[in-house]
Design a protein around this motif. Structure first.
Motif, PDB file in Angstrom:
ATOM      1  N   GLN A   1       0.833  -1.204   0.000  1.00 31.87           N
ATOM      2  CA  GLN A   1       0.000   0.000   0.000  1.00 31.87           C
ATOM      3  C   GLN A   1       0.865   1.250   0.000  1.00 31.87           C
ATOM      4  O   GLN A   1       1.788   1.380   0.815  1.00 31.87           O
ATOM      5  CB  GLN A   1      -0.926   0.015   1.216  1.00 31.87           C
ATOM      6  N   ASP A   2       0.561   2.169  -0.899  1.00 36.92           N
ATOM      7  CA  ASP A   2       1.294   3.421  -0.999  1.00 36.92           C
ATOM      8  C   ASP A   2       0.799   4.392   0.080  1.00 36.92           C
ATOM      9  O   ASP A   2      -0.208   4.165   0.748  1.00 36.92           O
ATOM     10  CB  ASP A   2       1.122   4.018  -2.388  1.00 36.92           C
ATOM     11  N   GLU A   3       1.500   5.510   0.210  1.00 34.44           N
ATOM     12  CA  GLU A   3       1.142   6.506   1.223  1.00 34.44           C
ATOM     13  C   GLU A   3      -0.227   7.131   0.972  1.00 34.44           C
ATOM     14  O   GLU A   3      -0.872   7.623   1.903  1.00 34.44           O
ATOM     15  CB  GLU A   3       2.215   7.591   1.270  1.00 34.44           C
ATOM     16  N   ASP A   4      -0.694   7.110  -0.271  1.00 28.89           N
ATOM     17  CA  ASP A   4      -2.011   7.658  -0.594  1.00 28.89           C
ATOM     18  C   ASP A   4      -3.127   6.636  -0.402  1.00 28.89           C
ATOM     19  O   ASP A   4      -4.267   6.867  -0.808  1.00 28.89           O
ATOM     20  CB  ASP A   4      -2.035   8.188  -2.027  1.00 28.89           C
TER      21      ASP A   4
ATOM     22  N   GLY B   1      11.643   3.335 -10.192  1.00 33.38           N
ATOM     23  CA  GLY B   1      10.720   4.109 -11.010  1.00 33.38           C
ATOM     24  C   GLY B   1      10.092   5.237 -10.219  1.00 33.38           C
ATOM     25  O   GLY B   1      10.321   5.393  -9.017  1.00 33.38           O
ATOM     26  N   ASP B   2       9.269   6.012 -10.903  1.00 32.73           N
ATOM     27  CA  ASP B   2       8.636   7.182 -10.286  1.00 32.73           C
ATOM     28  C   ASP B   2       7.182   6.937  -9.902  1.00 32.73           C
ATOM     29  O   ASP B   2       6.519   7.837  -9.378  1.00 32.73           O
ATOM     30  CB  ASP B   2       8.705   8.372 -11.241  1.00 32.73           C
ATOM     31  N   SER B   3       6.669   5.728 -10.161  1.00 33.73           N
ATOM     32  CA  SER B   3       5.304   5.400  -9.786  1.00 33.73           C
ATOM     33  C   SER B   3       5.240   3.917  -9.431  1.00 33.73           C
ATOM     34  O   SER B   3       6.132   3.143  -9.817  1.00 33.73           O
ATOM     35  CB  SER B   3       4.328   5.712 -10.925  1.00 33.73           C
ATOM     36  N   PRO B   4       4.207   3.477  -8.722  1.00 32.87           N
ATOM     37  CA  PRO B   4       4.143   2.080  -8.279  1.00 32.87           C
ATOM     38  C   PRO B   4       4.107   1.065  -9.408  1.00 32.87           C
ATOM     39  O   PRO B   4       4.503  -0.088  -9.208  1.00 32.87           O
ATOM     40  CB  PRO B   4       2.839   2.039  -7.463  1.00 32.87           C
ATOM     41  N   LEU B   5       3.642   1.464 -10.586  1.00 28.44           N
ATOM     42  CA  LEU B   5       3.593   0.546 -11.721  1.00 28.44           C
ATOM     43  C   LEU B   5       4.538   0.967 -12.840  1.00 28.44           C
ATOM     44  O   LEU B   5       4.356   0.606 -14.004  1.00 28.44           O
ATOM     45  CB  LEU B   5       2.155   0.440 -12.242  1.00 28.44           C
ATOM     46  N   GLY B   6       5.561   1.712 -12.480  1.00 27.14           N
ATOM     47  CA  GLY B   6       6.594   2.053 -13.430  1.00 27.14           C
ATOM     48  C   GLY B   6       6.199   3.165 -14.390  1.00 27.14           C
ATOM     49  O   GLY B   6       5.260   3.917 -14.133  1.00 27.14           O
TER      50      GLY B   6
ATOM     51  N   ASP C   1      12.158   8.305  -0.461  1.00 30.31           N
ATOM     52  CA  ASP C   1      12.362   9.638  -1.037  1.00 30.31           C
ATOM     53  C   ASP C   1      11.622   9.813  -2.359  1.00 30.31           C
ATOM     54  O   ASP C   1      12.152  10.376  -3.326  1.00 30.31           O
ATOM     55  CB  ASP C   1      13.862   9.905  -1.230  1.00 30.31           C
ATOM     56  N   GLY C   2      10.386   9.328  -2.406  1.00 32.02           N
ATOM     57  CA  GLY C   2       9.556   9.518  -3.582  1.00 32.02           C
ATOM     58  C   GLY C   2       9.829   8.564  -4.730  1.00 32.02           C
ATOM     59  O   GLY C   2       9.143   8.623  -5.753  1.00 32.02           O
ATOM     60  N   LYS C   3      10.812   7.682  -4.589  1.00 37.89           N
ATOM     61  CA  LYS C   3      11.134   6.707  -5.619  1.00 37.89           C
ATOM     62  C   LYS C   3      10.614   5.328  -5.212  1.00 37.89           C
ATOM     63  O   LYS C   3      10.574   4.979  -4.033  1.00 37.89           O
ATOM     64  CB  LYS C   3      12.648   6.629  -5.851  1.00 37.89           C
ATOM     65  N   TYR C   4      10.243   4.530  -6.200  1.00 35.33           N
ATOM     66  CA  TYR C   4       9.710   3.193  -5.989  1.00 35.33           C
ATOM     67  C   TYR C   4      10.766   2.172  -6.411  1.00 35.33           C
ATOM     68  O   TYR C   4      11.261   2.212  -7.545  1.00 35.33           O
ATOM     69  CB  TYR C   4       8.428   3.001  -6.788  1.00 35.33           C
TER      70      TYR C   4
END
Length: 285
Positions: free
Chosen positions: A147-150, A244-249, A220-223
């Motif tokens: 689960q992400d922070e959002d 990557g910059d998002s949970p699904l790349g 630090d904002g990176k996945y």
């Protein structure tokens, strides 16, 4: 806030060393002293210890450790001393490669290749687990719920010599049903990354190894999507990570891969940060 720790294990856990450092306090190092179950090798009937694919979730002040084929799980205050908790109320407890995740005050459990999910608000109580609705019908092996922070929820999976490591967002309120189609995240790339190659010395270059055990962390904002290769049956084994910059790349391989590597016959030593590794590591508390 609940904190999550994932540790990697290949074929076995081993015993416990509890080390002390004047500068950083207590340090816990593998091997870990657990009351393992035993399996039998088909044919010769030789026994082996079972506790593959370990994963740890922190609940309150306690650590909860889950591993394959163990009929239950363990609880610890310090990562060194472990209390075994049988779990008859988790009907899939003896399947391989469990994943656990804290969601809105509940601890959720899911095992490999079984699209059934259980949860509890009191993991110290072995009888408290209850099955919840699961509408996730996609085949998955070596799952990782994250689960992400959002509060958006994702499921990653993959353990195959041909199929890639994939991920998809899921809707917890709708029985973990997929939101959109699965996304290919890490494919086999033996031509560029020789450590993914199977064989005694990564030398079977005519075929892929097994990419397996995905695990996600965010910093630090990176996945950082981690995985292991080329398969626990080989004497060479290691862990890589894509960022990557998002949970699904999209994800790109880090140049420092593999970040851990076992070039010899030491099997099953846990590593902080990924679930399916066999290199050594030390845990600072």
């Amino acid at each position: 806030m609940m904190k999550r720790i994932i540790i990697a294990g290949g074929m076995l856990f081993f015993a416990v060393s509890h080390l002390w450092s004047a500068s950083c306090g207590p340090i816990v190092a593998n091997p870990i002293n657990l009351n393992y179950k035993f399996g039998l090798t088909e044919g010769d009937g030789k026994p082996w210890r079972e506790a593959a694919d370990p994963v740890i979730e922190m609940w309150g002040d306690d650590y909860y450790l889950f591993a394959s084929k163990s009929s239950g799980y363990w609880r610890s205050h310090n990562l060194a001393d472990w209390e075994y908790i049988a779990a008859p109320s988790i009907e899939t407890i003896n399947e391989y490669a469990p994943t656990v995740c804290t969601i809105d005050g509940y601890l959720y459990y899911m095992a490999s290749d079984v699209n059934r999910i259980f949860r509890t608000a009191t993991p110290a109580d072995r009888t408290s687990w209850r099955e919840v609705e699961c509408r996730f019908k996609i085949g998955q092996h070596d799952p990782c719920l994250w689960q992400d922070e959002d509060k958006r929820m994702y499921l990653y999976w993959g353990c195959h010599d041909k199929d890639p490591i994939c991920g998809v967002e899921v809707d917890v309120a709708n029985g973990f049903s997929p939101i959109g189609a699965p996304v290919v995240l890490i494919d086999h790339n033996i031509d560029s990354y020789g450590w993914e190659g199977p064989g005694k010395n990564n030398d079977e270059t005519f075929r892929n190894g097994w990419n397996e055990g995905p695990a996600m962390i965010k910093h630090d904002g990176k996945y950082y999507l981690q995985y292991a290769a080329p398969g626990t049956q080989f004497r060479t084994y290691g862990d890589g990570v894509y960022v990557g910059d998002s949970p699904l790349g999209p994800f790109r391989a880090m140049e420092s891969n593999p970040f851990s590597f076992k070039p010899g016959d030491l099997s099953g030593v846990p590593v902080m940060g990924i679930r399916s590794a066999t290199a050594t590591a030390i845990y600072g508390m």
